[in-house]
Design a protein around this motif. Structure first.
Motif, short mmCIF file in Angstrom:
data_model
loop_
_atom_site.label_atom_id
_atom_site.label_comp_id
_atom_site.label_asym_id
_atom_site.label_seq_id
_atom_site.Cartn_x
_atom_site.Cartn_y
_atom_site.Cartn_z
N UNK A 118 18.61 -40.30 -8.88
CA UNK A 118 18.26 -41.67 -9.23
C UNK A 118 19.51 -42.54 -9.09
N UNK A 119 19.30 -43.82 -8.90
CA UNK A 119 20.43 -44.71 -8.59
C UNK A 119 21.46 -44.70 -9.70
N UNK A 120 21.00 -44.69 -10.95
CA UNK A 120 21.94 -44.70 -12.08
C UNK A 120 21.32 -43.99 -13.25
N UNK A 121 22.12 -43.29 -14.01
CA UNK A 121 21.68 -42.79 -15.30
C UNK A 121 22.87 -42.77 -16.24
N UNK A 122 22.60 -42.80 -17.52
CA UNK A 122 23.68 -42.80 -18.49
C UNK A 122 24.52 -41.54 -18.33
N UNK A 123 25.84 -41.68 -18.19
CA UNK A 123 26.68 -40.49 -18.03
C UNK A 123 26.55 -39.56 -19.24
N UNK A 124 26.62 -38.26 -18.97
CA UNK A 124 26.55 -37.28 -20.04
C UNK A 124 27.92 -36.91 -20.59
N UNK A 125 28.97 -37.57 -20.09
CA UNK A 125 30.33 -37.23 -20.51
C UNK A 125 30.47 -37.34 -22.02
N UNK A 134 18.65 -35.61 -18.81
CA UNK A 134 18.42 -34.83 -17.60
C UNK A 134 18.30 -35.77 -16.40
N UNK A 135 19.14 -35.62 -15.38
CA UNK A 135 19.02 -36.47 -14.19
C UNK A 135 17.69 -36.21 -13.47
N UNK A 136 17.27 -37.21 -12.71
CA UNK A 136 16.05 -37.08 -11.93
C UNK A 136 16.42 -37.07 -10.45
N UNK A 157 21.95 -26.27 -18.20
CA UNK A 157 21.10 -25.80 -17.12
C UNK A 157 19.98 -26.76 -16.78
N UNK A 158 19.82 -27.83 -17.55
CA UNK A 158 18.69 -28.74 -17.35
C UNK A 158 18.74 -29.44 -15.99
N UNK A 159 19.94 -29.78 -15.52
CA UNK A 159 20.06 -30.45 -14.22
C UNK A 159 19.59 -29.53 -13.10
N UNK A 160 20.00 -28.28 -13.15
CA UNK A 160 19.59 -27.33 -12.12
C UNK A 160 18.10 -27.05 -12.18
N UNK A 161 17.56 -26.98 -13.38
CA UNK A 161 16.11 -26.78 -13.52
C UNK A 161 15.35 -27.96 -12.93
N UNK A 205 33.83 -34.11 -19.71
CA UNK A 205 33.01 -33.60 -18.63
C UNK A 205 31.66 -34.30 -18.60
N UNK A 206 31.09 -34.36 -17.40
CA UNK A 206 29.77 -34.93 -17.26
C UNK A 206 28.72 -33.96 -17.78
#
Length: 206
Positions: A118-125, A134-136, A157-161, A205-206
């Motif tokens: 997605x174009x933008x999402x709140x950083x997880x840092x 979780x990014x889309x 692991x949510x991003x990879x899932x 870290x992100x």
């Protein structure tokens, strides 16, 4: 040359004091197997930060070399987890793509850029695990059989899932440079290795 981690004078890419801080990390099972090369502590963590926030290509090369041995035997194609556009512009690097490219050159495996974030999402840092968003992704092609996802840090692991969900069952696993593991502190509190203070860069870290 200087050590890529502590930046002290060194005859090798990592000085002896930093090299001994590299630790292996266990696999994670998130519906499929994720195989990290290193624990997200010590020099392993600092190398990731050098790559993510400073764009140091030599750091990516060292991490990729450690990742090669962790590839699933059925790996046929590498698909990087992409960074969002604003963060690519801000830091001048896309860690997943950099690592996938380096692993591909070392192994001869092709790299397929099949995910768009997605174009933008709140950083997880700096976010606690339960608060990480979780990014889309959207797919931009059909992954071949034997596809392996490539990312820099495994936290929940949510991003990879999420990436595998949109690409489908041809994704046979994932490999990451490091894995952030919970660390039990004095008094029973649990911290995360990826956001503990260190003598490396100040970025979280992100």
């Amino acid at each position: 040359m200087v050590c890529l981690a502590c930046r002290a004078w060194s005859r090798t890419a990592l000085c002896g004091a930093c090299a001994v801080t590299l630790r292996p990390a266990p696999d994670a099972h998130v519906g499929f197997v994720v195989r990290p090369a290193l624990a997200h502590i010590g020099a392993g963590r600092i190398l990731v930060l050098r790559l993510k926030y400073e764009g140091v290509p030599a750091a990516g090369h060292l991490l990729a070399a450690a990742m090669v041995a962790r590839l699933p035997h059925e790996a046929r194609t590498l698909v990087p987890i992409p960074r969002s556009l604003p963060r690519r512009v801000r830091f001048g690097v896309d860690p997943g793509r950099t690592l996938a490219g380096a692993v591909g050159r070392m192994t001869g495996l092709p790299v397929a850029d099949l995910l768009r974030p997605e174009w933008w999402h709140r950083p997880n840092a700096g976010q606690r695990r339960g608060l990480r968003r979780v990014p889309r992704f959207r797919p931009v092609g059909q992954p071949p059989s034997g596809t392996v996802l490539v990312d820099d840090v495994l936290t929940t692991g949510a991003t990879l899932v999420a990436a595998r969900r949109v690409l489908g069952p041809n994704v046979v696993g994932a490999v990451t440079a490091t894995r952030s593991l919970p660390i039990r502190r004095a008094g029973g509190a649990v911290a995360t290795a990826g956001i503990l203070p260190s003598h490396g860069p100040a970025h979280r870290d992100e």
